[in-house]
Design an enzyme around this catalytic site. Structure first.
Site, PDB file in Angstrom:
ATOM      1  CG  HIS A 186      45.858  37.274  38.164  1.00 21.17           C
ATOM      2  ND1 HIS A 186      44.601  36.799  38.481  1.00 21.17           N
ATOM      3  CD2 HIS A 186      46.663  36.185  38.127  1.00 21.17           C
ATOM      4  CE1 HIS A 186      44.643  35.486  38.624  1.00 21.17           C
ATOM      5  NE2 HIS A 186      45.882  35.086  38.413  1.00 21.17           N
ATOM      6  NE  ARG A 241      50.011  35.601  34.345  1.00 17.49           N
ATOM      7  CZ  ARG A 241      49.972  35.243  35.630  1.00 17.49           C
ATOM      8  NH1 ARG A 241      50.258  33.998  35.986  1.00 17.49           N
ATOM      9  NH2 ARG A 241      49.674  36.123  36.561  1.00 17.49           N
ATOM     10  CG  ASP A 249      49.076  38.766  14.612  1.00 17.62           C
ATOM     11  OD1 ASP A 249      50.106  38.172  14.211  1.00 17.62           O
ATOM     12  OD2 ASP A 249      47.931  38.478  14.209  1.00 17.62           O
ATOM     13  CD  GLN A 289      51.773  31.026  34.798  1.00 21.38           C
ATOM     14  OE1 GLN A 289      51.395  32.010  34.191  1.00 21.38           O
ATOM     15  NE2 GLN A 289      51.572  30.871  36.095  1.00 21.38           N
ATOM     16  CD  GLU A 308      49.001  28.905  37.026  1.00 21.87           C
ATOM     17  OE1 GLU A 308      49.218  29.727  37.935  1.00 21.87           O
ATOM     18  OE2 GLU A 308      48.715  29.244  35.862  1.00 21.87           O
ATOM     19  CB  ALA A 368      50.126  32.287  44.238  1.00 23.11           C
ATOM     20  CG  ASP A 369      46.862  30.208  40.710  1.00 23.68           C
ATOM     21  OD1 ASP A 369      45.666  30.243  41.054  1.00 23.68           O
ATOM     22  OD2 ASP A 369      47.414  31.142  40.109  1.00 23.68           O
TER      23      ASP A 369
END
Length: 254
Positions: A49, A74, A88, A151, A153, A178-179
């Site tokens: 995000h 993430r 990497d 996650q 979610e 949240a999700d």
């Protein structure tokens, strides 16, 4: 000779030591470096995000490297190609969003491991992860210091949490409030799904995985740790900045 960096976060959650995190959405290496010495145990580099690209992630990893904090990256999606690129860059702890099934979780394990166990492409001799070929036996030893967090979610993921939590090679499961609250029909109201979150924690704990989540208020943070959480994001850089700005100008403008 250059040695493989030790992943203090992976060791800490394995030992059950509470780890307090800061959510980094600003994509600013300067803000990341300022924050790195504040006392948080880990920092989430939010490429899902936040406005990060690979170069920005690399800049943040370099900015916080001298400090006693673990950067957790993430990527924008739980995609093996993105995972390969981020590894990497030298990231050793990943938080992978929207993992909904056992099969997806198993793919994530393969994505962080080299063949024959996995499918991670070989780029360490020309990448920061292997210090451009200076870390001996990087391909053999890298998995020992890579920490994989996935996650849960969504309603689908919650329905499959027993199977997801059973997958070998996953170090921890992060409940995205949240999700998850939106998926369960309660957008912007994580408080309405606390029973489901508590149940998810119990399932994850039963499978011996570390438990993580996010909460920007102290009572919820304390509740999560009481329920068995090991790593919780307790603040965010943009949230802290907004609140500090609001409080500062309010003293002049009332």
């Amino acid at each position: 000779m250059t040695s493989l960096p030790h992943n203090a976060f992976k060791q800490a959650i394995k030992e059950g030591k509470p780890q307090y995190g800061l959510w980094m959405a600003s994509a600013s290496p300067t803000i990341a470096e300022i924050s790195a010495d504040a006392g948080y145990d880990w920092m989430l580099v939010d490429g899902e995000h936040g406005p990060y690209d690979l170069n920005t992630i690399l800049d943040v990893l370099r900015a916080v490297a001298p400090y006693d904090v673990t950067p957790i990256v993430r990527p924008a999606a739980a995609d093996p190609v993105l995972i390969k690129q981020v590894l990497d860059l030298g990231a050793q702890t990943l938080l992978l969003p929207m993992v909904n099934t056992k099969e997806e979780a198993e793919l994530m394990v393969k994505a962080v491991n080299y063949a024959p166990e996995g499918i991670r492409g070989v780029g360490s001799p020309i990448a920061r992860s292997g210090r451009w070929g200076r870390i001996p036996h990087y391909m053999r030893d890298a998995k020992n210091e890579i920490c994989l967090l996935v996650q849960v979610e969504s309603q689908e993921a919650l329905d499959n949490i027993e199977e997801i939590a059973s997958v070998d090679g996953i170090d921890g499961i992060f409940i995205g409030p949240a999700d998850l609250s939106a998926s369960l029909g309660h957008p912007d109201d994580a408080a309405a799904i606390m029973d489901q979150i508590h149940h998810a924690f119990d399932v994850i704990k039963a499978h011996g995985k570390a438990i993580g989540s996010l909460a920007f208020d102290r009572p919820t943070v304390e509740k999560f740790y009481e329920w068995g959480a090991t790593f919780v994001a307790v603040a965010g850089d943009t949230d802290l900045y907004v609140r500090a700005l609001t409080a500062d100008i309010a003293q002049y403008k009332g």
